[in-house]
Design a protein around this motif. Structure first.
Motif, PDB file in Angstrom:
ATOM      1  N   SER A 125       0.925  -1.271   0.125  1.00 38.99           N
ATOM      2  CA  SER A 125      -0.150   0.008   0.031  1.00 38.99           C
ATOM      3  C   SER A 125       0.805   1.275  -0.167  1.00 38.99           C
ATOM      4  O   SER A 125       2.118   1.298   0.442  1.00 38.99           O
ATOM      5  CB  SER A 125      -0.926   0.048   1.173  1.00 38.99           C
ATOM      6  OG  SER A 125      -0.299   0.046   2.516  1.00 38.99           O
ATOM      7  N   LEU A 126       0.256   2.239  -0.402  1.00 35.73           N
ATOM      8  CA  LEU A 126       0.814   3.695  -0.170  1.00 35.73           C
ATOM      9  C   LEU A 126      -0.303   4.554   0.075  1.00 35.73           C
ATOM     10  O   LEU A 126      -1.322   4.833  -0.905  1.00 35.73           O
ATOM     11  CB  LEU A 126       1.207   3.955  -1.679  1.00 35.73           C
ATOM     12  CG  LEU A 126       1.937   5.381  -1.663  1.00 35.73           C
ATOM     13  CD1 LEU A 126       3.109   5.875  -0.659  1.00 35.73           C
ATOM     14  CD2 LEU A 126       2.217   5.928  -3.023  1.00 35.73           C
ATOM     15  N   GLN A 127      -0.726   4.829   1.210  1.00 33.72           N
ATOM     16  CA  GLN A 127      -1.944   5.617   1.680  1.00 33.72           C
ATOM     17  C   GLN A 127      -1.984   7.191   1.107  1.00 33.72           C
ATOM     18  O   GLN A 127      -3.131   7.377   1.295  1.00 33.72           O
ATOM     19  CB  GLN A 127      -1.881   5.739   3.168  1.00 33.72           C
ATOM     20  CG  GLN A 127      -2.268   4.589   3.929  1.00 33.72           C
ATOM     21  CD  GLN A 127      -3.371   3.872   3.418  1.00 33.72           C
ATOM     22  OE1 GLN A 127      -4.492   4.648   3.452  1.00 33.72           O
ATOM     23  NE2 GLN A 127      -3.473   2.694   2.717  1.00 33.72           N
ATOM     24  N   SER A 128      -1.007   7.739   0.303  1.00 27.45           N
ATOM     25  CA  SER A 128      -1.373   8.818  -0.141  1.00 27.45           C
ATOM     26  C   SER A 128      -1.812   8.568  -1.823  1.00 27.45           C
ATOM     27  O   SER A 128      -2.364   9.705  -2.171  1.00 27.45           O
ATOM     28  CB  SER A 128       0.109   9.652  -0.322  1.00 27.45           C
ATOM     29  OG  SER A 128       0.947   9.061  -1.017  1.00 27.45           O
ATOM     30  N   ASN A 129      -2.045   7.304  -1.977  1.00 27.23           N
ATOM     31  CA  ASN A 129      -2.450   7.065  -3.408  1.00 27.23           C
ATOM     32  C   ASN A 129      -3.839   6.851  -3.233  1.00 27.23           C
ATOM     33  O   ASN A 129      -4.266   5.862  -2.346  1.00 27.23           O
ATOM     34  CB  ASN A 129      -1.821   5.792  -3.845  1.00 27.23           C
ATOM     35  CG  ASN A 129      -2.221   5.376  -5.176  1.00 27.23           C
ATOM     36  OD1 ASN A 129      -3.350   4.876  -5.363  1.00 27.23           O
ATOM     37  ND2 ASN A 129      -1.388   5.554  -6.256  1.00 27.23           N
ATOM     38  N   LEU A 130      -4.727   7.466  -3.973  1.00 28.68           N
ATOM     39  CA  LEU A 130      -6.171   7.139  -4.163  1.00 28.68           C
ATOM     40  C   LEU A 130      -6.602   5.687  -4.077  1.00 28.68           C
ATOM     41  O   LEU A 130      -7.353   5.210  -3.591  1.00 28.68           O
ATOM     42  CB  LEU A 130      -6.915   7.987  -5.295  1.00 28.68           C
ATOM     43  CG  LEU A 130      -8.354   7.894  -5.604  1.00 28.68           C
ATOM     44  CD1 LEU A 130      -9.184   8.191  -4.277  1.00 28.68           C
ATOM     45  CD2 LEU A 130      -8.691   8.424  -6.746  1.00 28.68           C
ATOM     46  N   GLN A 131      -5.926   4.871  -5.302  1.00 29.02           N
ATOM     47  CA  GLN A 131      -6.354   3.781  -5.558  1.00 29.02           C
ATOM     48  C   GLN A 131      -6.062   2.433  -4.357  1.00 29.02           C
ATOM     49  O   GLN A 131      -6.697   1.802  -4.215  1.00 29.02           O
ATOM     50  CB  GLN A 131      -5.630   3.205  -6.971  1.00 29.02           C
ATOM     51  CG  GLN A 131      -6.278   3.500  -8.274  1.00 29.02           C
ATOM     52  CD  GLN A 131      -5.834   2.877  -9.331  1.00 29.02           C
ATOM     53  OE1 GLN A 131      -4.848   2.260  -9.249  1.00 29.02           O
ATOM     54  NE2 GLN A 131      -6.333   3.578 -10.683  1.00 29.02           N
ATOM     55  N   CYS A 168       2.006   1.440  -7.033  1.00 29.48           N
ATOM     56  CA  CYS A 168       1.027   1.319  -5.822  1.00 29.48           C
ATOM     57  C   CYS A 168      -0.477   1.536  -6.440  1.00 29.48           C
ATOM     58  O   CYS A 168      -0.602   2.471  -7.140  1.00 29.48           O
ATOM     59  CB  CYS A 168       1.326   1.991  -4.827  1.00 29.48           C
ATOM     60  SG  CYS A 168       3.050   1.389  -3.984  1.00 29.48           S
ATOM     61  N   PRO A 169      -1.368   0.795  -5.828  1.00 28.36           N
ATOM     62  CA  PRO A 169      -1.474  -0.125  -4.924  1.00 28.36           C
ATOM     63  C   PRO A 169      -0.972  -1.671  -5.734  1.00 28.36           C
ATOM     64  O   PRO A 169      -1.154  -1.820  -6.974  1.00 28.36           O
ATOM     65  CB  PRO A 169      -2.726  -0.224  -4.577  1.00 28.36           C
ATOM     66  CG  PRO A 169      -3.506   0.022  -5.676  1.00 28.36           C
ATOM     67  CD  PRO A 169      -2.843   1.094  -6.378  1.00 28.36           C
ATOM     68  N   THR A 170      -0.086  -2.270  -5.173  1.00 27.41           N
ATOM     69  CA  THR A 170      -0.042  -3.658  -5.774  1.00 27.41           C
ATOM     70  C   THR A 170      -0.728  -4.788  -4.952  1.00 27.41           C
ATOM     71  O   THR A 170      -0.577  -4.767  -3.731  1.00 27.41           O
ATOM     72  CB  THR A 170       1.540  -4.172  -5.627  1.00 27.41           C
ATOM     73  OG1 THR A 170       2.169  -3.029  -6.637  1.00 27.41           O
ATOM     74  CG2 THR A 170       1.737  -5.395  -6.223  1.00 27.41           C
ATOM     75  N   LEU A 171      -1.504  -5.602  -5.726  1.00 28.02           N
ATOM     76  CA  LEU A 171      -2.252  -6.697  -4.897  1.00 28.02           C
ATOM     77  C   LEU A 171      -1.708  -8.060  -5.469  1.00 28.02           C
ATOM     78  O   LEU A 171      -1.404  -8.305  -6.617  1.00 28.02           O
ATOM     79  CB  LEU A 171      -3.642  -6.604  -5.471  1.00 28.02           C
ATOM     80  CG  LEU A 171      -4.738  -7.706  -4.950  1.00 28.02           C
ATOM     81  CD1 LEU A 171      -5.069  -7.356  -3.534  1.00 28.02           C
ATOM     82  CD2 LEU A 171      -6.072  -7.630  -5.735  1.00 28.02           C
ATOM     83  N   ILE A 184      -0.395  -4.824 -10.577  1.00 34.91           N
ATOM     84  CA  ILE A 184       0.160  -3.585 -10.491  1.00 34.91           C
ATOM     85  C   ILE A 184      -0.477  -2.462 -10.779  1.00 34.91           C
ATOM     86  O   ILE A 184      -1.020  -2.245 -11.798  1.00 34.91           O
ATOM     87  CB  ILE A 184       1.510  -3.482 -11.241  1.00 34.91           C
ATOM     88  CG1 ILE A 184       2.521  -4.563 -11.156  1.00 34.91           C
ATOM     89  CG2 ILE A 184       2.347  -2.410 -11.224  1.00 34.91           C
ATOM     90  CD1 ILE A 184       3.139  -4.935  -9.852  1.00 34.91           C
ATOM     91  N   THR A 185      -1.040  -1.802  -9.761  1.00 36.05           N
ATOM     92  CA  THR A 185      -2.116  -1.119  -9.529  1.00 36.05           C
ATOM     93  C   THR A 185      -3.613  -1.534  -9.842  1.00 36.05           C
ATOM     94  O   THR A 185      -3.532  -2.661 -10.283  1.00 36.05           O
ATOM     95  CB  THR A 185      -2.126   0.452 -10.398  1.00 36.05           C
ATOM     96  OG1 THR A 185      -2.354  -0.087 -11.967  1.00 36.05           O
ATOM     97  CG2 THR A 185      -0.725   0.847 -10.551  1.00 36.05           C
ATOM     98  N   LEU A 186      -4.537  -0.832 -10.071  1.00 36.32           N
ATOM     99  CA  LEU A 186      -5.801  -1.371 -10.148  1.00 36.32           C
ATOM    100  C   LEU A 186      -6.411  -1.182 -11.756  1.00 36.32           C
ATOM    101  O   LEU A 186      -7.629  -1.417 -12.088  1.00 36.32           O
ATOM    102  CB  LEU A 186      -7.079  -0.514  -9.292  1.00 36.32           C
ATOM    103  CG  LEU A 186      -6.707  -0.725  -7.802  1.00 36.32           C
ATOM    104  CD1 LEU A 186      -7.926  -0.059  -7.002  1.00 36.32           C
ATOM    105  CD2 LEU A 186      -6.386  -2.344  -7.452  1.00 36.32           C
ATOM    106  N   THR A 187      -5.587  -0.879 -12.656  1.00 36.98           N
ATOM    107  CA  THR A 187      -5.833  -0.556 -13.915  1.00 36.98           C
ATOM    108  C   THR A 187      -6.640  -1.858 -14.498  1.00 36.98           C
ATOM    109  O   THR A 187      -7.509  -1.537 -15.406  1.00 36.98           O
ATOM    110  CB  THR A 187      -4.528  -0.467 -15.077  1.00 36.98           C
ATOM    111  OG1 THR A 187      -3.697   0.607 -14.378  1.00 36.98           O
ATOM    112  CG2 THR A 187      -4.743  -0.022 -16.292  1.00 36.98           C
ATOM    113  N   ASN A 192     -10.023   3.475 -10.985  1.00 37.63           N
ATOM    114  CA  ASN A 192     -10.562   4.334  -9.726  1.00 37.63           C
ATOM    115  C   ASN A 192     -11.990   3.620  -9.523  1.00 37.63           C
ATOM    116  O   ASN A 192     -12.650   4.363  -8.473  1.00 37.63           O
ATOM    117  CB  ASN A 192     -10.486   5.924 -10.111  1.00 37.63           C
ATOM    118  CG  ASN A 192      -9.023   6.156 -10.025  1.00 37.63           C
ATOM    119  OD1 ASN A 192      -8.143   5.524  -9.511  1.00 37.63           O
ATOM    120  ND2 ASN A 192      -8.967   7.580 -10.562  1.00 37.63           N
ATOM    121  N   SER A 193     -12.331   3.080 -10.505  1.00 41.39           N
ATOM    122  CA  SER A 193     -14.097   2.659 -10.252  1.00 41.39           C
ATOM    123  C   SER A 193     -14.198   1.032  -9.936  1.00 41.39           C
ATOM    124  O   SER A 193     -15.128   0.406  -9.918  1.00 41.39           O
ATOM    125  CB  SER A 193     -14.669   2.743 -11.628  1.00 41.39           C
ATOM    126  OG  SER A 193     -14.714   3.925 -11.994  1.00 41.39           O
TER     127      SER A 193
END
Length: 254
Positions: A125-131, A168-171, A184-187, A192-193
């Protein structure tokens, strides 16, 4: 000496004649293969039979109780017992229920080794990141709804030194001490949705959740409610970002 001339006889092995039946019985010509129509009918009959035999497979205990006057008692009790055994087995696995914060030193034991007995979901996580904040909120719900799954979170740069913030985020999803899937990210999930249903679909595809599980969001939430929750989160995130900006301004003038 037999001087009777032998006259060759042409035989069509695909014909349905009494003579061909005699030849097939003596192994002179091969058995006639079944027609495509016959094979199709047999396949359809088998599919209907299996569907009938398995008609109670995905029903829960309440649905089975409602069929007491319609189904054979022994057949119904078999499925009731099967369902109770499944519930008992699931209850024995329910040992988590919340997101577990971990450190770098705990990663191997809490994630890799722990995945031998269960599915482990990890959020770098990276809490400054919206996703990342969105994923955190979704995983809190996943952990609550599916307490047999182990959900962990660790700040990305505490886990991997100099880990790029753009990743980030990485799941990461583990099972049997192996990485099954990594995002890698929620792309790939919806950006964001991304919704709870998107995360659940991944877990169903990987076998972490049964596709007929009654807890799945598709069974108990409609799209309007999901959209409401997404918008509420987005508004909350905007307010948080504005607050962070104000805090940064305050820090500038200190």
């Amino acid at each position: 000496m037999n001087n009777d001339p032998k006259i060759p006889v042409q035989v069509n092995p695909d014909e349905d004649t009494e003579w061909n039946d005699i030849l097939r019985a003596h192994g002179v010509i091969p058995e006639k293969p079944p027609s495509p129509t016959q094979q199709l009918e047999e396949a359809l009959d088998e599919a209907v039979r299996r569907q009938h035999d398995n008609r109670l497979e995905n029903k829960d205990l309440d649905e089975l109780d409602a069929l007491e006057d319609e189904e054979d008692e022994e057949f119904l009790n078999f499925y009731k017992q099967k369902r109770m055994n499944e519930i008992k087995k699931l209850s024995e696995k329910k040992k988590f229920g919340s997101v577990i914060p971990i450190s770098k030193n705990e990663y191997e034991d809490e994630v890799t080794k722990s995945s031998k007995d269960t599915y482990v979901i990890v959020h770098l996580s990276l809490q400054s990141n919206l996703q990342s904040r969105l994923l955190s909120s979704l995983l809190i719900e996943i952990a609550r709804k599916f307490p047999e799954l182990k959900v962990c979170e660790i700040p990305a740069q505490r886990c991997i030194e100099n880990y790029p913030e753009s990743n980030c985020p990485t799941l990461i999803i583990y099972h049997n001490e192996n990485v099954l899937k990594q995002y890698i990210t929620l792309t790939q999930l919806g950006g964001n949705s991304t919704t709870l249903q998107d995360i659940e679909k991944v877990l169903v595809d990987l076998g972490a959740i049964n596709e007929n599980d009654k807890r799945l969001v598709v069974n108990d939430e409609d799209e309007d409610l999901q959209e409401f929750r997404r918008l509420r989160f987005a508004k909350k995130s905007v307010r948080q970002d504005n607050k962070d900006d104000e805090d940064d301004d305050d820090d500038f003038y200190d």
